[in-house]
Design a protein around this motif. Structure first.
Motif, mmCIF file in Angstrom:
data_model
loop_
_atom_site.group_PDB
_atom_site.id
_atom_site.type_symbol
_atom_site.label_atom_id
_atom_site.label_comp_id
_atom_site.label_asym_id
_atom_site.label_seq_id
_atom_site.Cartn_x
_atom_site.Cartn_y
_atom_site.Cartn_z
ATOM 1 N N ALA A 161 0.497 4.789 5.237
ATOM 2 C CA ALA A 161 1.505 3.778 4.889
ATOM 3 C C ALA A 161 2.266 4.178 3.633
ATOM 4 C CB ALA A 161 0.835 2.425 4.701
ATOM 5 N N ILE A 162 1.572 4.732 2.653
ATOM 6 C CA ILE A 162 2.234 5.181 1.424
ATOM 7 C C ILE A 162 3.248 6.279 1.750
ATOM 8 C CG2 ILE A 162 1.863 6.428 -0.741
ATOM 9 C CD1 ILE A 162 -0.839 4.945 -0.948
ATOM 10 N N ARG A 163 2.850 7.218 2.571
ATOM 11 C CA ARG A 163 3.723 8.350 2.900
ATOM 12 C C ARG A 163 4.932 7.935 3.727
ATOM 13 N NH1 ARG A 163 -1.401 12.302 4.379
ATOM 14 N NH2 ARG A 163 -1.814 13.026 2.225
ATOM 15 N N SER A 164 4.794 6.835 4.471
ATOM 16 C CA SER A 164 5.891 6.390 5.330
ATOM 17 C C SER A 164 6.690 5.227 4.731
ATOM 18 C CB SER A 164 5.335 5.980 6.704
ATOM 19 O OG SER A 164 4.461 4.866 6.578
ATOM 20 N N GLY A 165 6.390 4.858 3.499
ATOM 21 C CA GLY A 165 7.124 3.772 2.852
ATOM 22 C C GLY A 165 6.675 2.391 3.267
ATOM 23 N N GLY A 166 5.421 2.266 3.725
ATOM 24 C CA GLY A 166 4.901 0.967 4.137
ATOM 25 C C GLY A 166 4.631 0.043 2.960
ATOM 26 N N GLN A 167 4.380 -1.223 3.266
ATOM 27 C CA GLN A 167 4.195 -2.244 2.244
ATOM 28 C C GLN A 167 2.708 -2.443 1.944
ATOM 29 O OE1 GLN A 167 7.611 -5.479 2.560
ATOM 30 N NE2 GLN A 167 6.388 -5.518 4.412
ATOM 31 N N ILE A 168 2.361 -2.308 0.663
ATOM 32 C CA ILE A 168 0.993 -2.553 0.204
ATOM 33 C C ILE A 168 1.054 -3.601 -0.896
ATOM 34 C CG2 ILE A 168 -1.069 -1.547 -0.851
ATOM 35 C CD1 ILE A 168 -0.024 1.169 0.319
ATOM 36 N N LEU A 169 0.254 -4.634 -0.758
ATOM 37 C CA LEU A 169 0.261 -5.750 -1.705
ATOM 38 C C LEU A 169 -1.126 -5.878 -2.325
ATOM 39 C CD1 LEU A 169 2.057 -7.994 -2.857
ATOM 40 C CD2 LEU A 169 1.279 -9.470 -0.985
ATOM 41 N N ASP A 170 -1.189 -5.769 -3.647
ATOM 42 C CA ASP A 170 -2.443 -5.714 -4.395
ATOM 43 C C ASP A 170 -2.678 -7.038 -5.114
ATOM 44 O OD1 ASP A 170 -4.452 -5.148 -6.397
ATOM 45 O OD2 ASP A 170 -3.979 -3.018 -6.219
ATOM 46 N N GLU A 192 7.758 -7.625 8.092
ATOM 47 C CA GLU A 192 7.369 -6.235 8.312
ATOM 48 C C GLU A 192 5.864 -6.084 8.062
ATOM 49 O OE1 GLU A 192 9.293 -3.773 9.434
ATOM 50 O OE2 GLU A 192 10.986 -5.160 9.593
ATOM 51 N N PRO A 193 5.245 -5.009 8.563
ATOM 52 C CA PRO A 193 3.805 -4.823 8.349
ATOM 53 C C PRO A 193 3.430 -4.802 6.866
ATOM 54 C CG PRO A 193 4.592 -3.318 10.039
ATOM 55 C CD PRO A 193 5.813 -3.952 9.439
ATOM 56 N N VAL A 194 2.294 -5.411 6.557
ATOM 57 C CA VAL A 194 1.792 -5.480 5.183
ATOM 58 C C VAL A 194 0.302 -5.137 5.186
ATOM 59 C CG1 VAL A 194 1.520 -6.899 3.104
ATOM 60 C CG2 VAL A 194 3.383 -7.396 4.711
ATOM 61 N N ILE A 195 -0.113 -4.330 4.206
ATOM 62 C CA ILE A 195 -1.531 -4.070 3.958
ATOM 63 C C ILE A 195 -1.892 -4.753 2.650
ATOM 64 C CG2 ILE A 195 -3.294 -2.332 3.461
ATOM 65 C CD1 ILE A 195 -1.649 -0.361 5.146
ATOM 66 N N THR A 196 -2.923 -5.601 2.665
ATOM 67 C CA THR A 196 -3.364 -6.247 1.433
ATOM 68 C C THR A 196 -4.571 -5.506 0.873
ATOM 69 O OG1 THR A 196 -4.890 -7.828 2.475
ATOM 70 C CG2 THR A 196 -2.563 -8.474 2.312
ATOM 71 N N SER A 197 -4.673 -5.508 -0.446
ATOM 72 C CA SER A 197 -5.742 -4.799 -1.129
ATOM 73 C C SER A 197 -6.109 -5.559 -2.402
ATOM 74 C CB SER A 197 -5.294 -3.366 -1.461
ATOM 75 O OG SER A 197 -6.334 -2.620 -2.067
ATOM 76 N N CYS A 198 -7.246 -5.182 -3.001
ATOM 77 C CA CYS A 198 -7.676 -5.806 -4.264
ATOM 78 C C CYS A 198 -8.753 -4.907 -4.857
ATOM 79 C CB CYS A 198 -8.181 -7.232 -4.029
ATOM 80 S SG CYS A 198 -9.610 -7.342 -2.925
ATOM 81 N N GLY A 199 -9.763 -5.483 -5.506
ATOM 82 C CA GLY A 199 -10.822 -4.673 -6.083
ATOM 83 C C GLY A 199 -11.818 -4.178 -5.058
ATOM 84 N N SER A 200 -12.240 -5.073 -4.145
ATOM 85 C CA SER A 200 -13.233 -4.670 -3.140
ATOM 86 C C SER A 200 -13.062 -5.403 -1.823
ATOM 87 C CB SER A 200 -14.652 -4.908 -3.680
ATOM 88 O OG SER A 200 -14.884 -6.294 -3.892
ATOM 89 N N GLY A 201 -11.847 -5.902 -1.548
ATOM 90 C CA GLY A 201 -11.588 -6.536 -0.260
ATOM 91 C C GLY A 201 -11.863 -8.019 -0.216
ATOM 92 N N VAL A 202 -12.094 -8.665 -1.368
ATOM 93 C CA VAL A 202 -12.368 -10.103 -1.382
ATOM 94 C C VAL A 202 -11.079 -10.891 -1.577
ATOM 95 C CG1 VAL A 202 -13.601 -11.980 -2.540
ATOM 96 C CG2 VAL A 202 -14.744 -9.798 -2.135
ATOM 97 N N THR A 203 -10.418 -10.744 -2.725
ATOM 98 C CA THR A 203 -9.202 -11.536 -2.951
ATOM 99 C C THR A 203 -8.010 -11.010 -2.165
ATOM 100 O OG1 THR A 203 -8.695 -10.312 -4.994
ATOM 101 C CG2 THR A 203 -9.963 -12.349 -5.198
ATOM 102 N N ALA A 204 -8.115 -9.807 -1.598
ATOM 103 C CA ALA A 204 -7.083 -9.359 -0.655
ATOM 104 C C ALA A 204 -6.981 -10.330 0.504
ATOM 105 C CB ALA A 204 -7.407 -7.959 -0.145
#
Length: 276
Positions: free
Chosen positions: A160-169, A228-240
């Protein structure tokens, strides 16, 4: 359709055989608290404790990674959970770890999962009943079907990073920027290249999500297009999962949660990292 139920609703359904109550409280590793001991000291009557560190792939070397469907079915069934019943999840922060349990249950095939608005704190301020001691669940059958389309791996995120995808932390801004240390030792500081930051607490008011129109504005202001597609992230997958809950609330249909999150990314030398 709301993802929440009120304390009034739950109080009226405490003895409903088609409703299962789950305490999904989890504490950060540096919090110095014991969720199991707190559960036994007082919980909503009939609740069972869902320990995300135990109902997990404990061989993964990362905290509370999702198990396979067969393992989840066995552990969830032992808690008396059924994919066909209404499951109401709460935590003792108001809204912190309950969304992770909500997300897990849905990924594993539960049909109707709700979150108690205000969680344990609101239940207590309303002087609702509590019970003490360990849970005493009745064994049930949970028919698990893991939806891997909702789960992002390290390679998924890298692509996703290489293709310009959306990541929300969802981490607090100082941790995202690399200005504050992570609660787990040995992790690099910073964030994934081009990721956007939306601290999960910005989405919450009074133990529940803000109004959908406010969520829409907050998410878009963070630089995310929910269509558009979104990947959520955080410290360990809890608040994502709080971000995933908010995105689901406003109708975003292509959302993945990065299960390893920064616990995996920050530990890998081959993971690109930026700081602000």
């Amino acid at each position: 359709m709301s993802h929440f139920v009120s304390t009034d609703w739950l109080n009226a359904h405490l003895n409903d055989p088609d409703v299962t109550i789950v305490d999904g409280t989890w504490h950060l590793p540096n919090a110095g608290r014991n969720a199991a001991a707190e559960f036994e000291a007082g919980h909503i009557p009939g609740a069972v404790q869902f320990d995300i560190d135990r109902i997990a792939d404990t061989s993964a070397g990362l905290p509370h990674m999702l198990p396979d469907a067969a393992t989840f079915a066995l552990l969830a069934g032992a808690l008396g959970l059924s994919a066909e019943k209404t499951i109401v999840v709460y935590d003792e922060y108001g809204l912190f770890s309950a969304p992770r349990v909500w997300w897990t249950l849905r990924v594993m095939g539960a049909a109707d999962v709700k979150i108690l608005e205000g969680g344990g704190p609101k239940w207590r301020t309303k002087n609702r009943p509590l019970e003490t001691g360990p849970a005493n669940p009745t064994l049930a059958t949970f028919k698990a079907h893991r939806n891997d389309d909702a789960i992002a791996s390290f390679d998924t995120v890298l692509s996703a990073i290489r293709s310009g995808g959306q990541i929300l932390d969802a981490r607090p801004a100082p941790r995202f920027a690399g200005a504050a240390p992570e609660p787990r030792p040995g992790l690099r500081a910073g964030h994934m290249p081009d990721a956007r930051n939306l601290p999960f607490s910005d989405l919450i008011a009074d133990g529940r999500l803000k109004a959908p129109q406010d969520l829409q504005a907050i998410i878009r202001n963070a630089g995310i297009d929910p269509s558009e597609p979104v990947i959520t992230s955080c410290g360990s997958g809890v608040t994502a999962a709080v971000l995933a809950l908010a995105l689901d609330t406003i109708g975003a249909s292509r959302v993945m949660l990065y299960d390893g999150s920064w616990a995996e990314w920050g530990a890998r030398d081959d993971a690109p990292v930026e700081t602000d």
